[in-house]
Design an enzyme around this catalytic site. Sequence first.
Site, short mmCIF file in Angstrom:
data_model
loop_
_atom_site.label_atom_id
_atom_site.label_comp_id
_atom_site.label_asym_id
_atom_site.label_seq_id
_atom_site.Cartn_x
_atom_site.Cartn_y
_atom_site.Cartn_z
N ARG A 31 1.31 -3.92 -31.48
CA ARG A 31 2.59 -4.49 -31.01
C ARG A 31 3.20 -5.43 -32.06
NH1 ARG A 31 0.58 -5.42 -24.84
NH2 ARG A 31 1.27 -3.41 -24.07
N LYS A 202 -2.85 8.75 -9.61
CA LYS A 202 -2.27 8.85 -8.26
C LYS A 202 -0.87 9.44 -8.23
CE LYS A 202 -4.38 4.67 -6.42
NZ LYS A 202 -3.93 3.31 -6.09
N GLY A 358 1.20 4.32 -21.91
CA GLY A 358 -0.05 4.20 -21.18
C GLY A 358 -1.17 5.06 -21.73
N GLY A 381 4.89 0.80 -18.59
CA GLY A 381 5.71 0.71 -17.38
C GLY A 381 7.19 0.85 -17.68
P1 AMP Z 1 -2.46 6.47 -14.88
O1 AMP Z 1 -2.63 5.03 -15.31
O2 AMP Z 1 -1.89 6.65 -13.52
O3 AMP Z 1 -1.81 7.33 -15.94
O4 AMP Z 1 -3.94 7.01 -14.68
C1 AMP Z 1 -4.85 7.09 -15.72
C2 AMP Z 1 -6.22 7.08 -15.16
O5 AMP Z 1 -6.39 8.18 -14.29
C3 AMP Z 1 -7.28 7.22 -16.24
O6 AMP Z 1 -8.02 6.04 -16.32
C4 AMP Z 1 -8.11 8.39 -15.78
O7 AMP Z 1 -9.49 8.16 -15.90
C5 AMP Z 1 -7.74 8.54 -14.32
N1 AMP Z 1 -7.95 9.92 -13.86
C6 AMP Z 1 -7.44 11.03 -14.39
N2 AMP Z 1 -7.91 12.12 -13.76
C7 AMP Z 1 -8.77 11.71 -12.80
C8 AMP Z 1 -9.59 12.36 -11.84
N3 AMP Z 1 -9.62 13.67 -11.77
N4 AMP Z 1 -10.33 11.59 -11.04
C9 AMP Z 1 -10.30 10.25 -11.14
N5 AMP Z 1 -9.53 9.58 -12.03
C10 AMP Z 1 -8.77 10.28 -12.86
#
Ligand code: AMP
Length: 400
Positions: A31, A202, A358, A381
């Site tokens: 950064r 999610k 991210g 974000g």
């Molecule tokens: P995000 O911050 O929403 O982009 O989510 C990223 C996180 O989702 C990472 O730390 C991954 O380990 C987790 N993730 C991705 N696929 C899976 C999965 N199949 N089961 C559990 N966690 C997951």
Amino acid sequence: MNIEVAGKKVLVRVDFNVPIDKQKRITDDTRMRKALPTLQYILDQGGALILMSHLGRPLKKLKEDGSINVEKFTLRLIIKHLSNLLERPVKFASSCVGDEANRLSSSLQPGEVLLLENTRFHEGEEAGDVAFAKELSSIADIYVNDAFGTAHRAHASTTVVAQFFDASQKSFGFLMESEVSNGSKVLNDPQRPLVAITGGAKVSDKLLLLERLIDFADTVIIGGGMAYTFFKAQGGSIGKSICEHNKLDLALDLMKKAKEKGTTLLLPVDNIAADDFSNDANRQTVDSMNIPDGWEGLDIGPKSIDAFVAAIKSAKTIIWNGPMGVFEFDNFATGTNSVAKAVADATAAGAFSLIGGGDSVAAIKKNGLDDEVSFVSTGGGAMLEFLEGKELPGIKAITG
Ligand code: AMP
């Protein structure tokens, strides 16, 4: 950034919110480096630099007696490194407002640098307090915002402060400019086909993004933890895979919307399942709609990789936000790594690729491919909200 800065005091909102370890060492200075072109330009043009930033969330993590943990969140921790990067001394004001900041700024000469203490030591920062923002503005002639990572926050130093400068006396820095222009390029004038790759944990976190992408992308790939909610919604068995049971209708609704819009939704058809949430778990390749009890999907399988890679390679514009699995575990990183490689290959073949913040940025870097994609966003974000089509307050404060 076409403002005459020679002889002027330029207040620059940077994002120096760098990770710092227990030994008080900066573990990743990306950064800071990303802000250098703007800072160097202002110094080279004969401006005096007044820098402000936040570091962490000090008011969320007060000490037991309610006081601020200054030693942990002070921007003093970065002075030496900043001084090395800018190849000159850096003065420091122990509060971003008040007598000391006023005194140091009024004597600041062209080519000199003053760093203000963490803006988040003051409640007025995150509250977007107008009086606090006015005080911040009072020590400078020009305001430059180069902190894209906080552009989605209507804080005093990122947004409110801008109202105290005339339109001709405020500007984006180069980093912010490139984030906005690259983001706008994929949203407003993409070459088609546009393939969006989404993943991560999610559905609920990416809901607005999915809705928006279904609206304007040609193909939307859904991988990662989100996908299992879609399998379950269609009547699949998903074992103990991550799932948002209260979002099943929503998943079906998104599928319906995609169909109505004529957007291709690509979900995995196979997955790598594990009998435990760990890198060393036993593994097997399973049909996405038939994951055995006691097993959880942690990556996409080989057929899904082939289908996703083919779609990515057909793209002229690519947006990627979110990993295909638990890529932090090497044994479940193949899907994410294959997507990273496909994005780089498509870019080499002429596609424009934007990595939207991210974990996908971490994945691209882990594969050493960050120089082989078109643009890697610094704002997690902020880029997510930008791609969702929201108006970011930090941008609006400059463009009006
Ligand atoms: P995000 O911050 O929403 O982009 O989510 C990223 C996180 O989702 C990472 O730390 C991954 O380990 C987790 N993730 C991705 N696929 C899976 C999965 N199949 N089961 C559990 N966690 C997951």
